[in-house]
Design a protein around this motif. Structure first.
Motif, short mmCIF file in Angstrom:
data_model
loop_
_atom_site.label_atom_id
_atom_site.label_comp_id
_atom_site.label_asym_id
_atom_site.label_seq_id
_atom_site.Cartn_x
_atom_site.Cartn_y
_atom_site.Cartn_z
N MET A 115 -7.76 -4.63 -3.13
CA MET A 115 -6.89 -4.01 -2.12
C MET A 115 -5.86 -3.13 -2.81
SD MET A 115 -6.15 -6.82 0.81
CE MET A 115 -7.45 -7.36 1.91
N ASP A 116 -5.53 -2.04 -2.16
CA ASP A 116 -4.57 -1.12 -2.73
C ASP A 116 -3.13 -1.50 -2.42
OD1 ASP A 116 -6.52 0.95 -3.76
OD2 ASP A 116 -7.08 0.90 -1.65
N LEU A 117 -2.94 -2.25 -1.35
CA LEU A 117 -1.60 -2.65 -0.94
C LEU A 117 -1.71 -3.92 -0.11
CD1 LEU A 117 1.48 -1.84 -0.66
CD2 LEU A 117 0.83 -0.74 1.50
N VAL A 118 -0.81 -4.85 -0.32
CA VAL A 118 -0.77 -6.07 0.49
C VAL A 118 0.66 -6.28 0.98
CG1 VAL A 118 -1.12 -8.56 0.52
CG2 VAL A 118 -2.65 -7.12 -0.82
N LYS A 119 0.81 -6.34 2.30
CA LYS A 119 2.13 -6.48 2.90
C LYS A 119 2.09 -7.57 3.97
CE LYS A 119 5.04 -3.81 2.14
NZ LYS A 119 6.10 -3.82 1.12
N ASP A 120 3.24 -7.76 4.63
CA ASP A 120 3.34 -8.71 5.73
C ASP A 120 3.85 -7.95 6.96
OD1 ASP A 120 3.45 -11.97 5.99
OD2 ASP A 120 4.76 -10.98 7.44
N SER A 137 -7.55 4.25 1.28
CA SER A 137 -6.89 3.03 0.80
C SER A 137 -7.22 1.86 1.70
CB SER A 137 -5.36 3.22 0.78
OG SER A 137 -4.97 4.19 -0.15
N ILE A 138 -7.25 0.66 1.10
CA ILE A 138 -7.45 -0.58 1.84
C ILE A 138 -6.14 -1.34 1.80
CG2 ILE A 138 -8.76 -2.70 1.96
CD1 ILE A 138 -11.08 -1.00 1.44
N ILE A 139 -5.59 -1.60 2.98
CA ILE A 139 -4.27 -2.21 3.08
C ILE A 139 -4.37 -3.56 3.77
CG2 ILE A 139 -1.94 -1.92 4.02
CD1 ILE A 139 -2.99 1.24 4.09
N GLY A 140 -4.04 -4.62 3.07
CA GLY A 140 -4.07 -5.96 3.64
C GLY A 140 -2.71 -6.30 4.24
N ILE A 141 -2.74 -6.80 5.47
CA ILE A 141 -1.49 -7.18 6.15
C ILE A 141 -1.58 -8.63 6.60
CG2 ILE A 141 0.11 -6.67 8.02
CD1 ILE A 141 -0.89 -3.82 8.04
N LYS A 142 -0.66 -9.45 6.10
CA LYS A 142 -0.62 -10.86 6.47
C LYS A 142 0.32 -11.07 7.66
CE LYS A 142 0.59 -11.95 2.30
NZ LYS A 142 0.99 -12.80 1.12
N THR A 160 -6.62 9.30 9.51
CA THR A 160 -6.90 9.20 8.08
C THR A 160 -8.13 8.31 7.86
OG1 THR A 160 -5.64 7.16 7.63
CG2 THR A 160 -4.39 9.24 7.74
N THR A 161 -8.48 8.12 6.60
CA THR A 161 -9.58 7.20 6.28
C THR A 161 -9.04 5.89 5.71
OG1 THR A 161 -9.82 8.26 4.13
CG2 THR A 161 -11.26 9.04 5.90
N LYS A 162 -7.77 5.63 5.93
CA LYS A 162 -7.17 4.36 5.49
C LYS A 162 -7.64 3.24 6.41
CE LYS A 162 -2.98 6.85 4.10
NZ LYS A 162 -1.51 7.00 4.29
N THR A 163 -7.78 2.04 5.83
CA THR A 163 -8.20 0.87 6.58
C THR A 163 -7.15 -0.22 6.44
OG1 THR A 163 -10.55 1.31 6.26
CG2 THR A 163 -9.94 -0.95 6.81
N ILE A 164 -6.75 -0.81 7.58
CA ILE A 164 -5.87 -1.97 7.50
C ILE A 164 -6.66 -3.21 7.88
CG2 ILE A 164 -3.71 -0.72 7.88
CD1 ILE A 164 -3.74 -1.56 10.77
N ILE A 165 -6.44 -4.27 7.12
CA ILE A 165 -7.11 -5.55 7.33
C ILE A 165 -6.04 -6.58 7.63
CG2 ILE A 165 -8.55 -7.33 6.29
CD1 ILE A 165 -9.82 -5.17 4.57
N LEU A 166 -6.09 -7.15 8.83
CA LEU A 166 -5.08 -8.10 9.28
C LEU A 166 -5.61 -9.52 9.17
CD1 LEU A 166 -4.11 -6.23 12.59
CD2 LEU A 166 -3.08 -5.96 10.33
#
Length: 310
Positions: A115-120, A137-142, A160-166
């Motif tokens: 993952m390129d970024l992991v946030k909450d 970018s692949i962005i993980g969100i907790k 965009t082509t960014k993906t967020i994963i919750l």
């Protein structure tokens, strides 16, 4: 005794001695030639089954596990997992750095280290950090504090082509910026339960439609139409703990018509997940076999977001 008799007696004794020696040598146990295995007496003496003692077997540095460790790759050490106290988490050199914190759930095709970024969801700089990420970018969100996903998060990836994963309990949501057409705030909390124990207000109606089939219910918050297509992932073992089949049926509950409408027939991934796309939040039924009275896609109502408009 005459000399002749003495000579005959000496010859007889000599022949008897040679015969005895030959008989003894013929009946002496020899080492077995089969697989290099020694005699049973040697096996008992060495304490080694089969009597085979190899040069380094008594060296503690050469100790080996008694059997294979299932599911552990070359880079994964179960002792490290135990040390971290986090299921499914294996410590790596930089994992003790807070800036490298990763979600502890398994992600299909995407390792947490990728993952390129992991946030909450509660992070004040969440939107700014998402906007700063490059395309793809692949962005993980907790969702450790809040299940609310702000409008600005979806606006930050729209187009965009960014993906967020919750990561929300047992359910994983995925949104790609190309699919976002209606940025809005949503609640990503999902109740995953068997039909028998669901707290959904639709439980009675769902029971009548499903009848005697084993079913699990994914009951989403009342968000209506989503900001865009969402790919939903959930583990088979969380839905059907004793099932080993690989194909399942997913139905959308159309509350306006009080009917179940088929949307997908997913196959379990190698990681044990079921995945399907949704556009609208409601109750979704997952079964191990088809529901006979469910509406099929070709005849779905126009108010079904999966087969028509909404």
């Amino acid at each position: 005794m005459t000399k002749r008799v003495k000579n005959m007696l000496a010859i007889f004794v000599a022949v008897l001695a040679v015969g005895t020696a030959f008989w003894a040598s013929a009946n002496t146990p020899e080492e077995s030639e089969d697989f290099g295995i020694a005699t049973a007496a040697e096996a008992i003496a060495t304490g080694t089954p089969g009597g085979v003692e190899r040069p380094d077997d008594n060296d503690p540095d050469n100790s080996k596990p008694s059997g294979p460790i299932i599911g552990v790759g070359d880079k994964e050490d179960p002792s490290e997992e135990k040390a971290t106290g986090t299921p499914g988490f294996v410590s790596r050199p930089d994992d003790n750095d807070p800036s490298n914190e990763k979600p502890n759930s398994i992600i299909i095709g995407i390792g947490y280290k990728d993952m390129d970024l992991v946030k909450d969801t509660s992070d004040a700089d969440l939107v700014k950090d998402i906007e700063a990420q490059p395309n793809s970018s692949i962005i993980g969100i907790k969702c450790s504090v809040s299940y609310t996903m702000r409008t600005e998060v979806f606006s930050a990836i729209q187009g965009t082509t960014k993906t967020i994963i919750l990561q929300s309990g047992l359910v994983e949501w995925r949104f790609n910026g190309r699919d976002i057409n209606n940025p809005k705030e949503i609640n990503v909390k999902v109740e995953v339960s068997t039909l028998q124990y669901t707290s959904s207000s639709n439980k009675t109606l769902l029971s009548r439609l499903v009848k005697d089939k084993s079913a699990s219910v994914l009951s989403f918050a009342n968000n209506g139409v989503l900001p865009g297509k969402a790919n939903i992932l959930v583990k088979r073992d969380d839905l059907f703990p004793h099932s080993r089949q690989n194909s399942f049926w997913v139905y959308y509950f159309n509350k306006m018509r009080n009917q179940l409408e088929f949307i997908a027939n997913p196959t379990v991934s190698n990681d044990g997940y079921l995945g399907f796309d949704i556009f609208h939040n409601s109750d979704y039924i997952i079964t191990e076999s088809p529901i006979a009275n469910a509406v099929q896609p070709s005849t779905g109502s126009k108010d079904n977001p999966h087969t028509g408009g909404y």
